[in-house]
Each structure stands twice: as structure tokens, then as C-alpha cells.
Design a protein around this motif. Structure first.
Motif, PDB file in Angstrom:
ATOM      1  N   VAL A   1       0.847  -1.200   0.000  1.00  0.00           N
ATOM      2  CA  VAL A   1       0.000   0.000   0.000  1.00  0.00           C
ATOM      3  C   VAL A   1       0.882   1.249   0.000  1.00  0.00           C
ATOM      4  O   VAL A   1       2.027   1.228   0.481  1.00  0.00           O
ATOM      5  N   VAL A   2       0.340   2.310  -0.551  1.00  0.00           N
ATOM      6  CA  VAL A   2       1.058   3.583  -0.605  1.00  0.00           C
ATOM      7  C   VAL A   2       1.420   4.016   0.810  1.00  0.00           C
ATOM      8  O   VAL A   2       0.581   4.008   1.714  1.00  0.00           O
ATOM      9  N   GLY A   3       2.665   4.355   1.005  1.00  0.00           N
ATOM     10  CA  GLY A   3       3.144   4.820   2.302  1.00  0.00           C
ATOM     11  C   GLY A   3       3.793   3.735   3.149  1.00  0.00           C
ATOM     12  O   GLY A   3       4.397   4.033   4.179  1.00  0.00           O
ATOM     13  N   ARG A   4       3.688   2.480   2.740  1.00  0.00           N
ATOM     14  CA  ARG A   4       4.299   1.391   3.505  1.00  0.00           C
ATOM     15  C   ARG A   4       5.814   1.513   3.422  1.00  0.00           C
ATOM     16  O   ARG A   4       6.381   1.634   2.357  1.00  0.00           O
ATOM     17  N   ARG A   5       6.481   1.509   4.566  1.00  0.00           N
ATOM     18  CA  ARG A   5       7.938   1.502   4.596  1.00  0.00           C
ATOM     19  C   ARG A   5       8.400   0.090   4.260  1.00  0.00           C
ATOM     20  O   ARG A   5       7.785  -0.904   4.662  1.00  0.00           O
ATOM     21  N   VAL A   6       9.488   0.014   3.494  1.00  0.00           N
ATOM     22  CA  VAL A   6      10.022  -1.263   3.040  1.00  0.00           C
ATOM     23  C   VAL A   6      11.543  -1.203   3.076  1.00  0.00           C
ATOM     24  O   VAL A   6      12.136  -0.140   3.246  1.00  0.00           O
ATOM     25  N   THR A   7      12.151  -2.366   2.910  1.00  0.00           N
ATOM     26  CA  THR A   7      13.575  -2.417   2.590  1.00  0.00           C
ATOM     27  C   THR A   7      13.688  -3.217   1.310  1.00  0.00           C
ATOM     28  O   THR A   7      12.855  -4.093   1.012  1.00  0.00           O
ATOM     29  N   TYR A   8      14.714  -2.905   0.538  1.00  0.00           N
ATOM     30  CA  TYR A   8      14.939  -3.610  -0.712  1.00  0.00           C
ATOM     31  C   TYR A   8      16.430  -3.857  -0.862  1.00  0.00           C
ATOM     32  O   TYR A   8      17.248  -2.964  -0.629  1.00  0.00           O
ATOM     33  N   ALA A   9      16.804  -5.069  -1.237  1.00  0.00           N
ATOM     34  CA  ALA A   9      18.201  -5.421  -1.501  1.00  0.00           C
ATOM     35  C   ALA A   9      18.320  -5.745  -2.984  1.00  0.00           C
ATOM     36  O   ALA A   9      17.590  -6.588  -3.503  1.00  0.00           O
TER      37      ALA A   9
ATOM     38  N   GLY B   1       3.317   3.912  -4.814  1.00  0.00           N
ATOM     39  CA  GLY B   1       2.151   3.527  -5.602  1.00  0.00           C
ATOM     40  C   GLY B   1       2.253   2.069  -5.979  1.00  0.00           C
ATOM     41  O   GLY B   1       3.241   1.397  -5.684  1.00  0.00           O
ATOM     42  N   THR B   2       1.217   1.581  -6.633  1.00  0.00           N
ATOM     43  CA  THR B   2       1.221   0.215  -7.151  1.00  0.00           C
ATOM     44  C   THR B   2       0.637   0.247  -8.554  1.00  0.00           C
ATOM     45  O   THR B   2      -0.081   1.176  -8.925  1.00  0.00           O
ATOM     46  N   LYS B   3       0.964  -0.754  -9.324  1.00  0.00           N
ATOM     47  CA  LYS B   3       0.350  -0.911 -10.641  1.00  0.00           C
ATOM     48  C   LYS B   3       0.448  -2.372 -11.033  1.00  0.00           C
ATOM     49  O   LYS B   3       1.183  -3.149 -10.426  1.00  0.00           O
ATOM     50  N   THR B   4      -0.301  -2.729 -12.042  1.00  0.00           N
ATOM     51  CA  THR B   4      -0.307  -4.091 -12.554  1.00  0.00           C
ATOM     52  C   THR B   4       0.447  -4.095 -13.872  1.00  0.00           C
ATOM     53  O   THR B   4       0.215  -3.246 -14.730  1.00  0.00           O
ATOM     54  N   ASN B   5       1.356  -5.055 -14.039  1.00  0.00           N
ATOM     55  CA  ASN B   5       2.110  -5.121 -15.297  1.00  0.00           C
ATOM     56  C   ASN B   5       1.273  -5.820 -16.371  1.00  0.00           C
ATOM     57  O   ASN B   5       0.130  -6.232 -16.129  1.00  0.00           O
ATOM     58  N   ALA B   6       1.838  -5.977 -17.557  1.00  0.00           N
ATOM     59  CA  ALA B   6       1.120  -6.561 -18.700  1.00  0.00           C
ATOM     60  C   ALA B   6       0.693  -8.001 -18.454  1.00  0.00           C
ATOM     61  O   ALA B   6      -0.233  -8.490 -19.086  1.00  0.00           O
ATOM     62  N   HIS B   7       1.355  -8.681 -17.522  1.00  0.00           N
ATOM     63  CA  HIS B   7       1.023 -10.072 -17.217  1.00  0.00           C
ATOM     64  C   HIS B   7       0.068 -10.186 -16.033  1.00  0.00           C
ATOM     65  O   HIS B   7      -0.215 -11.296 -15.575  1.00  0.00           O
ATOM     66  N   GLY B   8      -0.395  -9.064 -15.510  1.00  0.00           N
ATOM     67  CA  GLY B   8      -1.341  -9.071 -14.402  1.00  0.00           C
ATOM     68  C   GLY B   8      -0.719  -9.142 -13.027  1.00  0.00           C
ATOM     69  O   GLY B   8      -1.427  -9.247 -12.029  1.00  0.00           O
ATOM     70  N   ALA B   9       0.607  -9.087 -12.949  1.00  0.00           N
ATOM     71  CA  ALA B   9       1.281  -9.149 -11.642  1.00  0.00           C
ATOM     72  C   ALA B   9       1.306  -7.758 -11.003  1.00  0.00           C
ATOM     73  O   ALA B   9       1.480  -6.743 -11.692  1.00  0.00           O
TER      74      ALA B   9
ATOM     75  N   ASP C   1       6.334  -2.648   9.239  1.00  0.00           N
ATOM     76  CA  ASP C   1       5.027  -2.377   9.834  1.00  0.00           C
ATOM     77  C   ASP C   1       4.558  -0.934   9.634  1.00  0.00           C
ATOM     78  O   ASP C   1       3.366  -0.667   9.604  1.00  0.00           O
ATOM     79  N   GLU C   2       5.489  -0.011   9.487  1.00  0.00           N
ATOM     80  CA  GLU C   2       5.153   1.415   9.446  1.00  0.00           C
ATOM     81  C   GLU C   2       4.520   1.812   8.111  1.00  0.00           C
ATOM     82  O   GLU C   2       5.022   1.494   7.043  1.00  0.00           O
ATOM     83  N   VAL C   3       3.406   2.531   8.199  1.00  0.00           N
ATOM     84  CA  VAL C   3       2.768   3.151   7.035  1.00  0.00           C
ATOM     85  C   VAL C   3       2.675   4.635   7.342  1.00  0.00           C
ATOM     86  O   VAL C   3       2.184   5.033   8.399  1.00  0.00           O
ATOM     87  N   CYS C   4       3.179   5.462   6.422  1.00  0.00           N
ATOM     88  CA  CYS C   4       3.225   6.910   6.673  1.00  0.00           C
ATOM     89  C   CYS C   4       2.897   7.650   5.377  1.00  0.00           C
ATOM     90  O   CYS C   4       2.659   7.034   4.340  1.00  0.00           O
ATOM     91  N   ASP C   5       2.909   8.964   5.453  1.00  0.00           N
ATOM     92  CA  ASP C   5       2.733   9.766   4.246  1.00  0.00           C
ATOM     93  C   ASP C   5       3.982   9.624   3.384  1.00  0.00           C
ATOM     94  O   ASP C   5       5.102   9.535   3.909  1.00  0.00           O
ATOM     95  N   VAL C   6       3.797   9.610   2.081  1.00  0.00           N
ATOM     96  CA  VAL C   6       4.934   9.548   1.165  1.00  0.00           C
ATOM     97  C   VAL C   6       5.585  10.933   1.144  1.00  0.00           C
ATOM     98  O   VAL C   6       4.911  11.921   0.872  1.00  0.00           O
ATOM     99  N   PRO C   7       6.869  11.008   1.465  1.00  0.00           N
ATOM    100  CA  PRO C   7       7.521  12.325   1.460  1.00  0.00           C
ATOM    101  C   PRO C   7       7.570  12.891   0.047  1.00  0.00           C
ATOM    102  O   PRO C   7       7.756  12.161  -0.928  1.00  0.00           O
ATOM    103  N   GLU C   8       7.376  14.196  -0.042  1.00  0.00           N
ATOM    104  CA  GLU C   8       7.444  14.853  -1.342  1.00  0.00           C
ATOM    105  C   GLU C   8       8.889  14.889  -1.813  1.00  0.00           C
ATOM    106  O   GLU C   8       9.817  14.953  -1.005  1.00  0.00           O
TER     107      GLU C   8
END
Length: 182
Positions: free
Chosen positions: A10-18, A33-41, A68-75
Motif C-alpha cells: 500500500v502507498v506509504g508502507r515503509r520497506v527495505t529492498y536489496a 504507488g502500485t500498478k499491474t504489469n502486462a502479465h497481471g502481476a 510495519d510502518e505506514v506513513c505519508d509519502v515524502p514529497e
């Protein structure tokens, strides 16, 4: 796609990515944000902290960790700024002088001191550009020109992250540099 995954991406969810390649260090970020690709994923649009663009990561990617943290997306910062080693493109510093090389071969040293600019650019040429011919380095340093410029962030999807534009001394956030054209 499971409902748990949809609820986490969901928009605003804090994550880590490697990144899959490289040092595998987990970098913090936020879902913008989120979106669906051409294959529906489902894809999570992830902006890592300090970055200005989104990664398009499959929501179930093993290197994406939901926090766990969900916050406003920083501008995104916009407008003029003073460069620092945390800014994109300014990852080389010598004796307190930032040096940035551009794709076309130009370079800029952020300082008012011509001696420090020359030393920083010469070191950058040796260490980053791999130039070991001292005659070439001295000749290049002779082409450096003092200028006043402003650095300005561009919108997220622009071709460049930021631009360096001519300015006058006293302009809002003007910075003195030594510019080395190709």
C-alpha cells in the motif's frame, strides 16, 4: 495474488529492498504507488530513501521486505539546492571540495578557491577517470573557468535528476564552482 500481499503493498508502507546484484545491503524506502504489469502481476513502486525515482518491483519479490510502518509519502525535493555528498552525482570529494563529472565529459568543482578546485579535479581525473598522464591533467586544469551556478532538481520522470544552470553572484542559492568543459 494473496489478499495479504495486496494489503501490504500500500502507498506509504515503509520497506527495505536489496538489489539482486551487488552487496545485497537492504536499503530503506517507501511504496509510492502500485500498478499491474502486462502479465497481471502487482508491482510496488518503491522509492528508496535519498532516491528521486521509483523502482518497479514485483510485490512478491524475495528482496522486498515489508515493514510495519505506514506513513505519508515524502514529497520529492524540488527547486534549487546546494549539492552535498549525499546528492546524486556528487559522490567524489577531495579536501572538502565536491567534484561532479557529467556524461559528456565536463566536470565541476564546488568551491571558491582555485587551488583547491585544481587539486580536487586533478585527483578526480586520476582516481575516477583513470588519467595518469600528468601533462594531460595540467593542460585540462588550465581550461577550468570560475562560474556562479544554481543546481535545480527536476521532476521525477525527467531525463536528468538535476540541472546546473548559469547564475549570478547573489542569486538565490547560487554556488561558486570551477567548471571544466570537455
Amino acid at each position: 495474488m494473496t489478499s495479504t500481499l495486496t494489503e501490504k503493498a500500500v502507498v506509504g508502507r515503509r520497506v527495505t529492498y536489496a538489489y539482486e546484484y551487488g552487496d545485497q545491503t537492504e536499503r530503506p524506502g517507501v511504496i509510492t504507488g502500485t500498478k499491474t504489469n502486462a502479465h497481471g502481476a502487482l508491482l510496488a513502486l518503491v522509492r528508496l530513501d535519498g532516491a528521486r525515482s521509483n523502482l518497479h518491483v514485483p510485490a512478491d519479490h524475495e528482496n522486498l521486505t515489508y515493514l510495519d510502518e505506514v506513513c505519508d509519502v515524502p514529497e520529492l525535493p524540488m527547486g534549487r539546492f546546494h549539492p552535498s555528498t549525499t546528492g546524486l552525482g556528487f559522490d567524489f570529494q577531495y579536501d572538502g571540495v565536491l567534484v561532479c563529472g557529467f556524461e559528456d565529459g565536463d566536470a565541476v568543482a564546488v568551491t571558491t578557491d582555485p587551488g583547491k578546485a585544481a587539486a580536487a579535479v586533478a585527483t578526480w581525473m586520476r582516481e575516477v577517470e583513470g588519467i595518469d598522464d600528468e601533462h594531460t591533467i595540467r593542460e585540462s586544469i588550465g581550461w577550468m573557468k570560475p562560474q556562479w551556478v544554481v543546481f535545480e532538481w527536476e521532476p521525477e520522470d525527467a531525463e536528468c535528476v538535476w540541472l546546473m544552470n548559469p547564475a549570478a553572484e547573489g542569486d538565490y542559492q547560487a554556488v561558486h564552482v570551477y567548471y571544466l568543459p570537455v
